[in-house]
Structure formats: structure tokens, C-alpha cells
Design an enzyme around this catalytic site. Structure first.
Site, short mmCIF file in Angstrom:
data_model
loop_
_atom_site.label_atom_id
_atom_site.label_comp_id
_atom_site.label_asym_id
_atom_site.label_seq_id
_atom_site.Cartn_x
_atom_site.Cartn_y
_atom_site.Cartn_z
N HIS A 178 -44.55 -1.45 -37.49
CA HIS A 178 -44.03 -2.81 -37.26
C HIS A 178 -45.23 -3.68 -36.91
O HIS A 178 -45.88 -3.44 -35.87
CB HIS A 178 -43.02 -2.81 -36.12
CG HIS A 178 -41.86 -1.89 -36.34
ND1 HIS A 178 -40.65 -2.31 -36.82
CD2 HIS A 178 -41.74 -0.54 -36.17
CE1 HIS A 178 -39.83 -1.28 -36.92
NE2 HIS A 178 -40.47 -0.20 -36.54
N HIS B 190 -34.14 2.61 -40.31
CA HIS B 190 -34.27 3.47 -39.14
C HIS B 190 -32.92 4.18 -38.96
O HIS B 190 -31.87 3.52 -38.93
CB HIS B 190 -34.54 2.65 -37.88
CG HIS B 190 -35.95 2.13 -37.77
ND1 HIS B 190 -36.56 1.42 -38.75
CD2 HIS B 190 -36.85 2.24 -36.75
CE1 HIS B 190 -37.80 1.11 -38.35
NE2 HIS B 190 -38.00 1.59 -37.14
N GLU C 55 -33.06 8.01 -34.88
CA GLU C 55 -34.11 7.93 -33.86
C GLU C 55 -33.43 8.24 -32.52
O GLU C 55 -33.71 9.24 -31.88
CB GLU C 55 -34.75 6.54 -33.85
CG GLU C 55 -35.85 6.35 -32.82
CD GLU C 55 -36.39 4.90 -32.77
OE1 GLU C 55 -35.73 3.99 -33.27
OE2 GLU C 55 -37.50 4.71 -32.21
N ASP D 153 -45.66 3.51 -35.76
CA ASP D 153 -44.51 2.71 -35.31
C ASP D 153 -44.95 1.39 -34.65
O ASP D 153 -44.98 0.37 -35.31
CB ASP D 153 -43.61 3.54 -34.38
CG ASP D 153 -42.17 3.07 -34.35
OD1 ASP D 153 -41.83 2.14 -35.09
OD2 ASP D 153 -41.37 3.63 -33.57
N1 ADE Z 1 -38.54 -2.13 -33.72
C1 ADE Z 1 -39.82 -1.85 -33.50
N2 ADE Z 1 -39.99 -0.54 -33.28
C2 ADE Z 1 -38.77 0.03 -33.39
C3 ADE Z 1 -38.28 1.36 -33.28
N3 ADE Z 1 -39.07 2.40 -33.01
N4 ADE Z 1 -36.96 1.56 -33.44
C4 ADE Z 1 -36.15 0.54 -33.70
N5 ADE Z 1 -36.56 -0.71 -33.82
C5 ADE Z 1 -37.86 -0.97 -33.67
ZN ZN Z 2 -39.89 1.76 -36.19
#
Ligand code: ADE
Ligand code: ZN
Length: 337
Positions: free
Chosen positions: A19, A197, A200, A278
Site C-alpha cells: 500500500h 484482501h 487476513e 504490505d
Molecule cells: N490497508 C493497508 N494495509 C492493510 C492491511 N494489511 N489489511 C487491510 N487493509 C489494509
Molecule cells: Zn494489505
């Protein structure tokens, strides 16, 4: 330096889960706040760093959105992106597929064109400047509504030739992928690549939804897929790549100890796992640091490290010819180590 660390440094790598807003280092946060006259609740770098202690995803997201408030101008987004590229060039990263969160900016009054112009100016210069190619992925914030997502989709229309894919991020629990089925359908019809995503923090059912409803081409994170043998078999059968982020998983308490990280298990199960950073400014390390710490914690072998680096390219949205060129270079570097 250990032999494995020398190999990690030397290998050409691709980063598939990054990101851009998560690459905002404390120094740059302070610099942008000062140059834009934005009030932030930190006076020193130490105070910023002290705030980067998280116990879950939401904890982090609260700080991440607050940090974004210093990004105001096209120059800020350019400088942020260029600084990231410069850092990963030093890690021998040759290709990046980066996310940005337009709604994190439009929601606070920054027009859609401001971030994307700045980001693209840096990305378009990256091949000549750093030898790095790119794909740009626009993420939708899943805590916002489908209607909001469609509004952003409309704003993105003039830019679609420069946006290669869409993604889904932000607070996972309570915001299942199925909420965004129609946006993914629209993006698929427009010929974009689809990632999301999933798994997670969210349950395996969210990964199923990402596959069945969103019809994604790649899974971001996907850790919790391992709780469901049938899901693992399906991901393997489909040959889908997982963009795994070990230091993020540690920072956000997805794993309690890096020694418990499932990276090695994913490879042993035959999954195409990759290593990515990330939000490196928040989670303590860029690409090589993620590789190094993971290799040491879970005992990755030389062959496994090479496989992960190759997975980064075969899981990318580069053409088969471009992928083949990078894979040959990996073989050449590996044989010299
Ligand atoms: N936005 C930035 N990093 C993130 C992550 N690891 N999971 C979800 N949204 C995000
Ligand atoms: Zn992410």
C-alpha cells in the site's frame, strides 16, 4: 553475512502487496505535515514511532488513516511513491504491483486526480530511474458502502488505461467480499485484474466469497485459508498466488511469533506463496527484511527462498515473456550463489 542473506539480497524480486500510503515513513510524515501546515498529534519522530504499536488490524488502520491526512498535493504523492521505489530498488526489487486507496483521500476532500497524477508520475519514471516496472491497483475501502465504491469507480474512468487492477482492503471483519460483487463484475468487464484482501483476519468463508463472488485472480494475505483443507486444495488446483506479508502479520498479531508463521507450511502444501511488505513504514521492514526475518524464523531453505522469489514473478500481472526473462535472471543469480 550468512549465505542465505546474501542470496536474499542478490535475488531479483517482485513486490505484489504494497500500500503506497503504508510506505509513509515517520520522517516523511513530519516533513509533509510541516510543508502542508497539517496538525498531527506527534511532536517528535519518537512519538510517531511509539504510536506504531498495534494489537490488531483496526488499531493499525486508525493510525494509517490519520497518517494519510498529511498527503495533500500531487507532489506529496509523487515524493511518497518515489521514496518507496528508491528503497526497494536497493533491495533488488525489479517489479512492483502497488495499491493505492483513493477513497482515503477523496473522503477528506482531495480530488481523485491529485493522488493518481503524483503516483503515476513517479511510477512512470521508475523504469528509467530504478529499473523497476509496475502495475497500479486501485483498492476500495471495504468499510465504506457499495455506492461509495461505484462513485470512486466513476471517478476512475478517465484513468482506466493506467489502472491495471482493483483490490479490496481496510477493516475485514464484518465486511465480506460479497458486499462488492457488482463492483468486481464491472471491473472484470472493463478488463481489469482482480485481487482482494481475504483471510487476513477474516474467516475462510471470506476467501471462498472472494473466489466465488469476486472471481479474483490473486489472493492478498489468505493466511486463514489454511484452516480449511478443501479451500487449500481449491487454491492449489486453481494455481492462485497468495501475497503474504510476514512482518505485517506479526505487527497486527495475525501470528504471535514469526516462528509460527505459515509461510513454510504454505509452500509445503504446494501453494504459490510470495513475500511482501504490505505497509513497511508501519511494520518494520521492506522486502529484504521480510525475507530475512521469515527465513530465519521458520527456517526457509535456499530452494524455498528461490521458489518464493520466482512466485513473485509468476504471480505477477507481467506478460509470460517478461516473467520468463526475470525467472532466467533468478536462475543465473541463484547458480552464482
Ligand atoms: N490497508 C493497508 N494495509 C492493510 C492491511 N494489511 N489489511 C487491510 N487493509 C489494509
Ligand atoms: Zn494489505
Amino acid at each position: 553475512m550468512s549465505n542465505l542473506n546474501a542470496l536474499i539480497e542478490a535475488l531479483p524480486k517482485a513486490e505484489l502487496h504494497l500500500h503506497l500510503e503504508g510506505s509513509l515513513e515517520p520522517e516523511q510524515l513530519m516533513e509533509f505535515a510541516a510543508r502542508n501546515g497539517v496538525d498531527i498529534p506527534f511532536k517528535t519522530l519518537e512519538e510517531v514511532r511509539a504510536a506504531y504499536e498495534f494489537s490488531n488490524l483496526q488499531d493499525f488502520l486508525d493510525i494509517y488513516y490519520q497518517g494519510m491526512s498529511v498527503l495533500q498535493t500531487e507532489a506529496d504523492f509523487h515524493d511518497l511513491t518515489d521514496a518507496y521505489l528508491q528503497r526497494v530498488a536497493a533491495d533488488n526489487v525489479r517489479h512492483v504491483e502497488v495499491f493505492f486507496d483513493p477513497q482515503g483521500h477523496t473522503d477528506r476532500g482531495i480530488p481523485f486526480d491529485v493522488p493518481i497524477k503524483g503516483i503515476l508520475r513517479a511510477l512512470d519514471a521508475a523504469e528509467a530511474k530504478y529499473g523497476i516496472t509496475y502495475r497500479l491497483i486501485m483498492c476500495f475501502l471495504r468499510h465504506l458502502s457499495e455506492e461509495d465504491a461505484f462513485e470512486t469507480w466513476e471517478q476512475a474512468q478517465p484513468w482506466l488505461s493506467k489502472i491495471h487492477g482493483i483490490g479490496l482492503d481496510s477493516s475485514e471483519n464484518g465486511h465480506p467480499p460479497s458486499k462488492f460483487t457488482r463492483i468486481y463484475e464491472a471491473a472484470r468487464k472493463a478488463g481489469l485484474k482482480l485481487v482482494a484482501h481475504a483471510g487476513e483476519e477474516g474467516p475462510p468463508s471470506y476467501v471462498y466469497e472472494a473466489l466465488d463472488d469476486l472471481k479474483i485472480d490473486r489472493i492478498d494475505h489468505g493466511n486463514r485459508s489454511l484452516e480449511d483443507d478443501a479451500l487449500v486444495a481449491r487454491i492449489k488446483e486453481a494455481g492462485l498466488t497468495l501475497t503474504v506479508c510476514p512482518l505485517s502479520n506479526l505487527s497486527l498479531c495475525v501470528v504471535d511469533d514469526l516462528k509460527d508463521h505459515p509461510m513454510k507450511r504454505m509452500l509445503e502444501l504446494g501453494l504459490k506463496a510470495t513475500i511482501n511488505s504490505d505497509d513497511p513504514a508501519y511494520f518494520g521492514g521492506y522486502m529484504n527484511e521480510n525475507y530475512r526475518q521469515t527465513a530465519e524464523a521458520v527456517g526457509l531453505t535456499r530452494e524455498e527462498i528461490i521458489t518464493i522469489a520466482k512466485n513473485g514473478f509468476t504471480g505477477s500481472f507481467l506478460s509470460p515473456e517478461e516473467q520468463a526473462r526475470h525467472l532466467a535472471e533468478i536462475d543465473r543469480i541463484a547458480s552464482a550463489h
